[in-house]
Motif scaffolding. Structure first.
Motif, short mmCIF file in Angstrom:
data_model
loop_
_atom_site.label_atom_id
_atom_site.label_comp_id
_atom_site.label_asym_id
_atom_site.label_seq_id
_atom_site.Cartn_x
_atom_site.Cartn_y
_atom_site.Cartn_z
N GLU A 8 19.96 -7.00 -0.73
CA GLU A 8 19.76 -6.32 -2.01
C GLU A 8 18.97 -5.02 -1.86
O GLU A 8 19.34 -3.99 -2.44
N VAL A 9 17.91 -5.05 -1.09
CA VAL A 9 17.08 -3.85 -0.92
C VAL A 9 17.90 -2.75 -0.23
O VAL A 9 17.86 -1.58 -0.65
N PHE A 10 18.65 -3.12 0.78
CA PHE A 10 19.47 -2.12 1.50
C PHE A 10 20.53 -1.51 0.56
O PHE A 10 20.75 -0.30 0.59
N ARG A 11 21.15 -2.34 -0.25
CA ARG A 11 22.16 -1.83 -1.19
C ARG A 11 21.54 -0.84 -2.17
O ARG A 11 22.10 0.23 -2.43
N HIS A 12 20.40 -1.18 -2.72
CA HIS A 12 19.73 -0.28 -3.66
C HIS A 12 19.33 1.03 -2.98
O HIS A 12 19.47 2.12 -3.56
N LEU A 13 18.84 0.90 -1.75
CA LEU A 13 18.45 2.10 -1.00
C LEU A 13 19.67 2.98 -0.72
O LEU A 13 19.62 4.21 -0.88
N SER A 14 20.78 2.35 -0.33
CA SER A 14 22.02 3.10 -0.07
C SER A 14 22.51 3.79 -1.34
O SER A 14 22.90 4.96 -1.32
N ASP A 15 22.47 3.07 -2.46
CA ASP A 15 22.89 3.67 -3.73
C ASP A 15 21.98 4.83 -4.13
O ASP A 15 22.44 5.86 -4.64
N PHE A 16 20.68 4.68 -3.90
CA PHE A 16 19.75 5.75 -4.22
C PHE A 16 20.06 7.00 -3.40
O PHE A 16 20.13 8.11 -3.92
N TRP A 17 20.22 6.81 -2.07
CA TRP A 17 20.51 7.97 -1.23
C TRP A 17 21.87 8.58 -1.55
O TRP A 17 22.06 9.78 -1.47
N LYS A 18 22.82 7.73 -1.90
CA LYS A 18 24.15 8.23 -2.26
C LYS A 18 24.07 9.11 -3.50
O LYS A 18 24.73 10.16 -3.58
N SER A 19 23.22 8.74 -4.47
CA SER A 19 23.05 9.55 -5.68
C SER A 19 22.39 10.89 -5.36
O SER A 19 22.56 11.87 -6.08
N LYS A 20 21.66 10.95 -4.24
CA LYS A 20 21.02 12.19 -3.81
C LYS A 20 21.92 13.01 -2.87
O LYS A 20 21.53 14.07 -2.41
N GLY A 21 23.09 12.45 -2.56
CA GLY A 21 24.04 13.17 -1.71
C GLY A 21 24.00 12.77 -0.24
O GLY A 21 24.62 13.42 0.59
N ILE A 22 23.30 11.70 0.10
CA ILE A 22 23.22 11.25 1.49
C ILE A 22 23.93 9.91 1.59
O ILE A 22 23.58 8.95 0.90
N GLU A 23 24.94 9.82 2.43
CA GLU A 23 25.68 8.58 2.59
C GLU A 23 25.36 7.99 3.96
O GLU A 23 25.40 8.66 4.97
#
Length: 117
Positions: A8-23
């Motif tokens: 769960e933490v990794f998914r949220h972190l990935s979604d956060f970075w994706k919203s900032k333009g980092i995949e």
């Protein structure tokens, strides 16, 4: 609190970075971040369990302390006392001597007579 899934933490972190333009793409760096997120989730879950156990124990001991304080500070009731029945002379106001005895005997005789009728 709710238990945190290990991903769960990794998914949220990935979604956060994706919203900032980092995949995040598969690789050694991403695997390290994922392991760190899993450890963080485990640590949070174990901490929650430990805090819950500590709170339960603290409440138990606090209740014991309250009980002890209550027992020590509660007003004590006096033990039941049996009163000796006062003699007739004492009940009449402290008459003593022959008069007190005569009047007491006379009244006893009268009450016997009434019961015999």
């Amino acid at each position: 609190m709710n238990k945190i899934d290990k991903d769960e933490v990794f998914r949220h972190l990935s979604d956060f970075w994706k919203s900032k333009g980092i995949e995040l793409q598969e690789g050694s760096c991403t695997q390290g971040i994922k392991k760190g997120c899993e450890l963080l989730a485990e640590t949070v879950n174990l901490s929650q369990q430990a805090l819950e156990r500590a709170r339960t124990e603290m409440e138990k001991h606090l209740e014991q302390m309250r009980q002890v304080i209550h027992q020590k500070t509660a007003p004590r009731t006096p033990p039941p006392q049996t009163r000796p029945e006062p003699s007739f002379a004492k009940a009449k106001g402290g008459e003593t001597g022959r008069q007190g005895n005569k009047s007491g005997k006379a009244k006893a005789k009268i009450s016997k007579r009434r019961g015999a009728k």
